[in-house]
Design an enzyme around this catalytic site. Structure first.
Site, short mmCIF file in Angstrom:
data_model
loop_
_atom_site.label_atom_id
_atom_site.label_comp_id
_atom_site.label_asym_id
_atom_site.label_seq_id
_atom_site.Cartn_x
_atom_site.Cartn_y
_atom_site.Cartn_z
N SER A 195 0.82 -1.14 0.00
CA SER A 195 -0.03 0.02 -0.12
C SER A 195 0.88 1.24 0.05
O SER A 195 1.58 1.40 -0.97
CB SER A 195 -0.94 0.09 1.30
OG SER A 195 -1.76 0.86 1.15
N HIS A 229 -7.36 -5.81 1.28
CA HIS A 229 -6.19 -5.05 1.42
C HIS A 229 -5.41 -5.66 2.69
O HIS A 229 -4.50 -4.88 2.98
CB HIS A 229 -6.55 -3.63 1.65
CG HIS A 229 -5.50 -2.64 1.43
ND1 HIS A 229 -5.10 -2.34 0.25
CD2 HIS A 229 -4.92 -1.65 2.32
CE1 HIS A 229 -4.10 -1.47 0.30
NE2 HIS A 229 -4.11 -0.96 1.49
N ASP A 255 -10.27 -5.70 -2.88
CA ASP A 255 -9.84 -4.64 -2.09
C ASP A 255 -10.50 -3.45 -2.21
O ASP A 255 -10.61 -2.67 -3.14
CB ASP A 255 -8.21 -4.46 -2.57
CG ASP A 255 -7.44 -3.49 -1.80
OD1 ASP A 255 -8.10 -2.53 -1.18
OD2 ASP A 255 -6.07 -3.50 -1.75
#
Ligand SMILES: N[C@@H](CCC(=O)N[C@@H](CSC=O)C(=O)NCC(=O)O)C(=O)O
Length: 293
Positions: A159, A271, A236
């Site tokens: 991320s 995620h 996600d």
């Protein structure tokens, strides 16, 4: 001795060290964790995979639930988990939101006050931390430091840390042998997270932002085959909210005529660290292919 050892934990046949050190770059104490595989403890020199974590994380999140140690033990690779920002500064606004300030450095050297004096994570990660970690046991001061081969280093991340891995790799050709990322913020100039962070750390000039945006940086890549693996989960929520924009990155790679990007969409994954732990073996194997070549 640069590092203080806070914990040394048996893990996957090797040891997980929780370290801290004083950083001249950030002006703070910095936490960092290191996994030494059994090969390192037995005296072999081992290559290193650095993992940059995402928003809100410390070195603990990934070392406790990313399961990178499983692949690293198999391939004889050491792991390094740096922290996501300086801590304890109490700068105004530093803890007001989870996506800016503490644990949200975006791995840039900030140009704006009050961040520019301490939020210098690019310099910290590319200069100070390697010099301390790879300077040998007498300088580093933790068990097994002599085994770390600072000439064989790859980088990965998740991320915000995926953004960090991609941008440091693209900005510092030759420093890392390969790169990979989970759900990276791949085009931060064009998404809400990036716009907020870059405005705060770098200022309003969007031309300046391009120097820290993987989708912009890759257009100027002259380093040959990208040696790059990216995984994104189709479940996600941040991908669905267009915070990640991997399609923009892929388009830029194609437009620049570059080879060596493997971009995979993993069906249904979100995620979280359930995603990373499912594919961490693949990312370690990707790094090991280049580190052990
Ligand atoms: N607090 C947020 C969720 C924050 C979050 O999902 N953080 C990710 C990184 S996001 C991009 O950089 C993370 O890795 N969190 C740590 C963990 O252990 O999962 C919210 O409430 O939405």
């Amino acid at each position: 001795m640069a590092f203080t050892t806070k914990a040394s934990i048996a893990n996957f046949g090797g040891r997980l060290l929780k370290l801290s050190h004083k950083s001249a770059t950030t002006g703070t104490d910095m936490a960092v964790s290191v996994f030494l595989p059994a090969q390192a403890l037995a005296g072999s020199r081992v290559p290193v995979l650095i993992y940059l974590s995402g928003l809100t994380c410390s070195p603990d999140n990934c070392s406790e639930k990313g399961f990178f140690q499983h692949g690293a033990a198999r391939h004889g690779v050491a792991l390094v988990w740096p922290d996501t920002s300086p801590r304890g500064l109490n700068l105004p606004g530093e803890k007001d939101s989870w996506d800016f300030g503490e644990a949200a450095s975006f791995y840039v050297d900030a140009a704006r006050d009050p961040w520019s004096a301490n939020y210098r994570m690019e310099s910290y990660l590319t200069q100070e931390l390697p010099s301390l970690l790879f300077g040998g046991q007498a300088k580093a001061g933790f068990e097994g430091a002599d085994s770390l081969d600072g000439g064989r280093v790859s980088i990965t991340g998740h991320s915000m840390g995926g953004h960090g891995a991609l941008t440091l790799y693209l900005k510092h050709p030759g420093m890392y042998r390969s790169v990979s990322a989970f759900a990276p913020i791949a085009n931060p100039s064009q998404c809400p997270w990036g716009e907020k962070a870059f405005t705060g750390y770098l200022g309003e000039d969007r031309e300046e932002w391009k120097k820290h945006d993987a989708t912009e940086l890759v257009k100027g890549w002259k380093g040959g085959d990208l040696k790059m693996l990216i995984d994104v989960g189709t479940g996600d929520n941040f991908y669905k909210q267009k915070q990640l924009l991997p399609e923009n990155f892929e388009q830029a790679v194609k437009g620049a005529g570059l080879s060596g990007l493997t971009l995979r969409y993993q069906d249904g994954y979100d995620h979280s660290y359930f995603f990373m732990s499912s594919f961490s073996d693949d990312h370690v194997a990707h790094a090991a292919k280049y580190l052990n070549a």
